[in-house]
Design a protein around this motif. Structure first.
Motif, mmCIF file in Angstrom:
data_model
loop_
_atom_site.group_PDB
_atom_site.id
_atom_site.type_symbol
_atom_site.label_atom_id
_atom_site.label_comp_id
_atom_site.label_asym_id
_atom_site.label_seq_id
_atom_site.Cartn_x
_atom_site.Cartn_y
_atom_site.Cartn_z
ATOM 1 N N ARG A 137 -0.692 7.702 -8.857
ATOM 2 C CA ARG A 137 -1.322 6.385 -8.960
ATOM 3 C C ARG A 137 -1.805 6.131 -10.376
ATOM 4 N N ASN A 138 -2.285 7.173 -10.980
ATOM 5 C CA ASN A 138 -2.868 7.043 -12.311
ATOM 6 C C ASN A 138 -1.828 6.795 -13.388
ATOM 7 N N LEU A 155 -1.020 4.246 -1.902
ATOM 8 C CA LEU A 155 -2.411 4.159 -1.471
ATOM 9 C C LEU A 155 -2.538 4.629 -0.034
ATOM 10 N N ASP A 156 -1.452 4.494 0.704
ATOM 11 C CA ASP A 156 -1.461 4.798 2.120
ATOM 12 C C ASP A 156 -0.222 5.632 2.427
ATOM 13 N N ASP A 185 -3.992 15.138 -2.279
ATOM 14 C CA ASP A 185 -4.784 14.058 -2.881
ATOM 15 C C ASP A 185 -4.688 14.096 -4.404
ATOM 16 N N ASN A 188 0.825 -1.208 0.000
ATOM 17 C CA ASN A 188 0.000 0.000 0.000
ATOM 18 C C ASN A 188 0.855 1.251 0.000
ATOM 19 N N SER A 238 -3.200 11.078 -6.591
ATOM 20 C CA SER A 238 -4.014 10.343 -7.560
ATOM 21 C C SER A 238 -3.375 10.384 -8.941
ATOM 22 N N PHE A 290 -2.105 -1.265 -10.667
ATOM 23 C CA PHE A 290 -2.468 -2.211 -9.604
ATOM 24 C C PHE A 290 -3.166 -3.438 -10.162
#
Lengths: 408, 217
Positions: free
Chosen positions: B53-54, B26-27, B46, B21, B50, B59
Motif C-alpha cells: 500500500r505504501n 485494503l481488504d 499485515d 478496496n 502495508s 489512494f
C-alpha cells in the motif's frame, strides 16, 4: 492527565517531606541519644585492681578506626561568674572537657573554634563561651575572640581564660526571654580537661579510668566498630583476670529511621495508587482518542502504516502525555516545597514537644525535594504510560482499514 | 494494465467500492484470489500488505482524508515517513509534489484552512508521494462542486499523460466518458468494459471472474 499530575506530585511531596523528616530525626537523635559513641568497661577478677591510664586512653583512640577521641569531662566544675571587669560579666559554669565534647553534645560554633588537642597538651587557658556570655562580656560574639576572662567561682576559686570560640546557646526552655538581666543567665563555658584539672588540683597523668567513652565519626557501622574495639582492647590487656567490654551508646537512630522509612514508603505507595488511577483515566482518554481518530487511523493504514507503527504512535502519545503530566506534577511540588520553606517557622510552631521544636528552629532544619523520588516518579509515569497505552494502541492497530475509512 | 486510465462506474451499492478496496489491498477477498504484481494479496501478512500500500498504490478519497491538525507538507510527507525515506529527501519531494498540484503557497496550512479542492490537491500529492504504479481514486470529485471537480479531473489527466495508471471510481457518467476504458459494475458483476472515447467494447474479451488475474499479471 490531572490524575497523573496529582499522583506524581503526591509521590514526590510525600517522599521529599518524609526524607526531610528522617534527616531531621537522625540529626536530633545523633547527639541526644549517643549514636556516635561507645563506652568501654574494664573489670577485674580475683580482687585485682585494673584500670586504663589517661595516656593510654589517647593511645588506644589512635589505634581504633573511625574513633575521634575519648569523651572526658572534669570531675569538678566551677560555678560562678565570668568577669571582664566589674561591669561586664556573665553567669557561667566552667567545665573542663576533651575536644570531642562538641561532637558529643552537638555544639554549634558561631565563631572561632572549639578546644583542640594543643590546648589539652599545653594545658592552655583557651576557652569557649556561649554567645549569651560573649554578648554580656564583650558586646558581641565577634568581639569575644581573644578576650580575657576571669571566672570567679562562688567558692572563691579563680580561673583565667582566653576566649578562642563562641558556641550557640540553645535556649530550650525559653529562659533567656524571662531573664530581666541577661548577665544572670548561667551558660556553660568550656576549657580543656587538662587545664581544668590543673586549676582544681588534679594530676591528669595519674588519672585512671574503669569506664570510658569514645566518640566516633558519624554514620559508622557501630556494631562493627564495637567488635573491633573490643578485639584491640582485649589483645592489649591479655590477662585472664581482666575483661574489657564495649557497648554501643543508647542508639535508636537506625531503628527509628527504618521505621520512619517504612511509614513513608507506605504513604508513597498510597500516593502511587493515585498514579495508577491516573493511568486508568489516561487509558480512557486514549480509547476516546482512538475512537475519534478512527478515520485518521484508516487513512494512515491506507497510505502504508503497518500495525506496529500505529501501535508505536499511540504508545508514544500516551507516554508523552504521562511525561508532560509528570513534569507539571514535579513543578507543582517545587512550588509547594518553596512555599513550605518560606513558612517553616509556622510549621515548627505546630510541634508540641518543646525540645524538638527548639531543635528544629535552631538547626535550620529545612525541606528539600527528594531527587530520588523525582526519578522514581518519572520512571513510574513512563511505565504507566506504556502499561495503560498498550490496550488503546493495540485496539487502534487492530482496526479493519475499510471499516475505519468508512467510519464517520 | 499499467499506463492505463480506467474508470469503474456503477450505481451506489453495486460493489465498486468493494472492488476498489480489493484492488487497493485494503481488504482481502472473501473468496477467490487477487494477484498484484504476481503476488497473492489474500495471503500476505499485515507488514507486507502495508508495504505494498505504501510503495505501489496511491489512494485518493472522496472526503480527502487528510490527517487533521497536520500541515499540507507533513501530510504529503507521511507516506514517505512510513516508507522510511530520509527527512531531507522527504521534504524536498513533498514540496515538489505540492508545487506540481499548484499548492506551493499552502505548505504550512492545516487541512481546516484549505478549501475542498485544495484538500483534494494535497491528497493527490500525497498519493503520488512514493511514486506508486497505480493511483486509486474513489469518487475524487464527489465532495466538490463541478468547477473544482473539473480542475481535479484535469490533474488526473495530467498524471495519466505522464504515464501513471489511474483507476477512478464514480457514479458520474459524464466523467466516465473522459477515460480510456470504462468498467461498469452492477450487483457485484462487471456488465460492460469499453473504451471510453472510442466506445470499443472490451466486455467480450473479459468476463468478470478472470478479470483480475489476467490483467494484474
Amino acid at each position: 492527565m490531572i490524575g497523573i499530575i496529582v499522583g506524581v506530585s503526591s509521590v514526590v511531596l510525600i517522599m521529599s517531606i518524609g526524607s526531610s523528616i528522617t534527616n531531621a530525626v537522625k540529626m536530633y537523635f545523633a547527639g541526644s541519644l549517643g549514636d556516635n559513641r561507645f563506652t568501654s568497661y574494664v573489670s577485674a577478677k580475683n580482687g585485682k585492681n585494673f584500670s586504663v591510664k589517661y595516656d593510654e586512653l589517647y593511645e588506644l583512640a589512635g589505634k581504633l578506626p573511625n574513633v575521634k577521641g575519648p569523651l572526658l569531662e572534669s570531675s569538678d566544675y566551677i560555678n560562678g561568674r565570668a568577669h571582664v571587669d566589674g561591669e561586664h560579666y556573665s553567669a557561667a559554669v566552667l567545665r573542663g572537657v576533651s575536644p570531642v565534647y562538641s561532637d558529643a553534645h552537638q555544639l554549634i560554633m558561631l565563631c572561632g573554634r572549639f578546644i583542640n588537642m594543643s590546648d589539652c597538651k599545653g594545658e592552655k587557658s583557651a576557652a569557649v563561651i556561649s554567645n549569651v556570655a560573649a554578648e554580656n562580656c564583650f558586646g558581641s560574639t565577634e568581639n569575644a575572640l581573644g578576650g580575657q576572662l576571669s571566672v570567679i567561682g562562688d567558692d572563691g576559686r579563680i580561673v583565667e581564660l582566653t576566649v578562642v570560640g563562641v558556641y550557640k546557646y540553645i535556649d530550650t526552655k525559653g529562659k533567656l526571654e524571662k531573664m530581666a538581666d541577661k548577665r544572670l543567665l548561667a551558660s556553660d563555658a568550656y576549657c580543656s580537661y587538662e587545664y581544668m584539672n590543673l586549676k582544681i588540683g588534679v594530676d591528669t597523668s595519674a588519672l585512671e579510668f574503669e569506664e570510658f567513652t569514645y566518640i566516633t565519626d558519624p554514620d559508622v557501622d557501630m556494631r562493627l566498630l564495637v567488635s573491633s574495639a573490643q578485639d584491640i582492647l582485649s589483645a592489649r590487656y591479655d590477662d585472664p583476670d581482666y575483661s574489657i567490654s564495649c557497648y554501643r551508646g543508647f542508639s535508636r537512630t537506625k531503628e527509628t529511621n527504618s521505621m520512619l522509612q517504612i511509614l513513608i514508603l507506605v504513604f508513597a505507595a498510597a500516593a502511587g495508587l493515585s498514579l495508577v488511577v491516573g493511568g486508568i483515566s489516561l487509558m480512557n482518554t486514549m480509547l476516546v482518542s482512538v475512537k475519534e481518530r478512527t478515520k485518521e487511523i484508516g487513512t494512515r493504514k491506507a497510505i502504508g502504516a503497518s500495525n506496529s507503527s500505529i501501535v508505536f504512535q499511540f504508545l508514544l502519545e500516551s507516554v508523552v502525555i504521562c511525561l508532560v503530566a509528570c513534569i507539571f506534577g514535579i513543578l507543582f511540588c517545587f512550588l509547594v516545597i518553596a512555599v513550605l520553606r518560606q513558612n517553616l517557622s509556622v510549621l515548627f510552631d505546630l510541634i508540641t514537644d518543646d525540645s524538638l521544636k527548639s531543635f528544629m528552629k535552631t538547626n535550620n532544619i529545612s525541606i528539600s525535594i527528594n531527587f530520588l523520588s523525582v526519578l522514581v516518579s518519572v520512571l513510574f509515569s513512563v511505565v504507566v504510560g506504556v502499561l495503560f497505552g498498550v490496550y488503546p494502541a493495540v485496539k487502534a492497530a487492530k482496526m479493519q482499514v475499510t471499516d475505519a475509512l468508512r467510519y464517520e | 494494465m499499467f499506463d492505463d486510465y480506467w474508470h469503474i462506474y456503477g450505481e451506489s451499492g453495486s460493489g465498486k467500492s468493494t472492488l476498489m478496496n480489493i484492488i487497493g489491498a485494503l481488504d482481502r477477498p472473501t473468496e477467490g484470489e487477487y494477484y498484484f504484481n504476481g503476488v497473492d494479496i489474500s495471503k500476505l501478512s499485515d507488514k507486507k500488505l502495508s508495504k505494498i500500500r505504501n510503495s505501489t498504490i496511491g489512494f485518493v478519497f472522496q472526503n480527502f482524508n487528510l490527517i487533521p491538525r497536520t500541515s499540507a507538507l507533513k501530510n504529503v510527507e507521511l507516506p514517505m515517513v512510513y516508507g522510511k525515506v530520509p527527512k531531507k529527501e522527504r521534504i524536498s519531494r513533498a514540496k515538489e509534489l505540492l508545487d506540481m498540484v499548484e499548492m506551493s503557497s499552502r505548505y504550512d496550512h492545516n487541512p481546516n484552512e484549505l478549501s475542498g479542492g485544495q484538500k483534494q490537491r494535497v491528497a493527490i500529492a500525497r498519493a503520488m508521494a512514493n511514486n506508486p504504479s497505480i493511483i486509486l481514486a474513489d469518487e475524487p470529485t464527489g465532495a466538490l462542486d463541478s468547477k473544482t471537480g473539473r480542475t481535479i479531473m484535469d490533474l488526473f489527466h495530467n498524471l495519466h499523460s505522464q504515464g501513471k495508471t489511474i483507476v477512478l471510481i464514480t457514479h458520474n457518467p459524464e466523467l466516465a466518458k473522459e477515460t480510456e476504458r470504462i468498467v461498469t459494475i452492477s450487483d457485484g458483476n462487471i456488465i460492460s468494459d469499453s473504451r471510453g472515447s472510442s466506445g470499443e467494447d472490451y466486455s467480450e474479451i473479459y468476463n468478470s471472474e478472470e478479470w483480475g488475474e489476467d490483467n494484474e499479471n
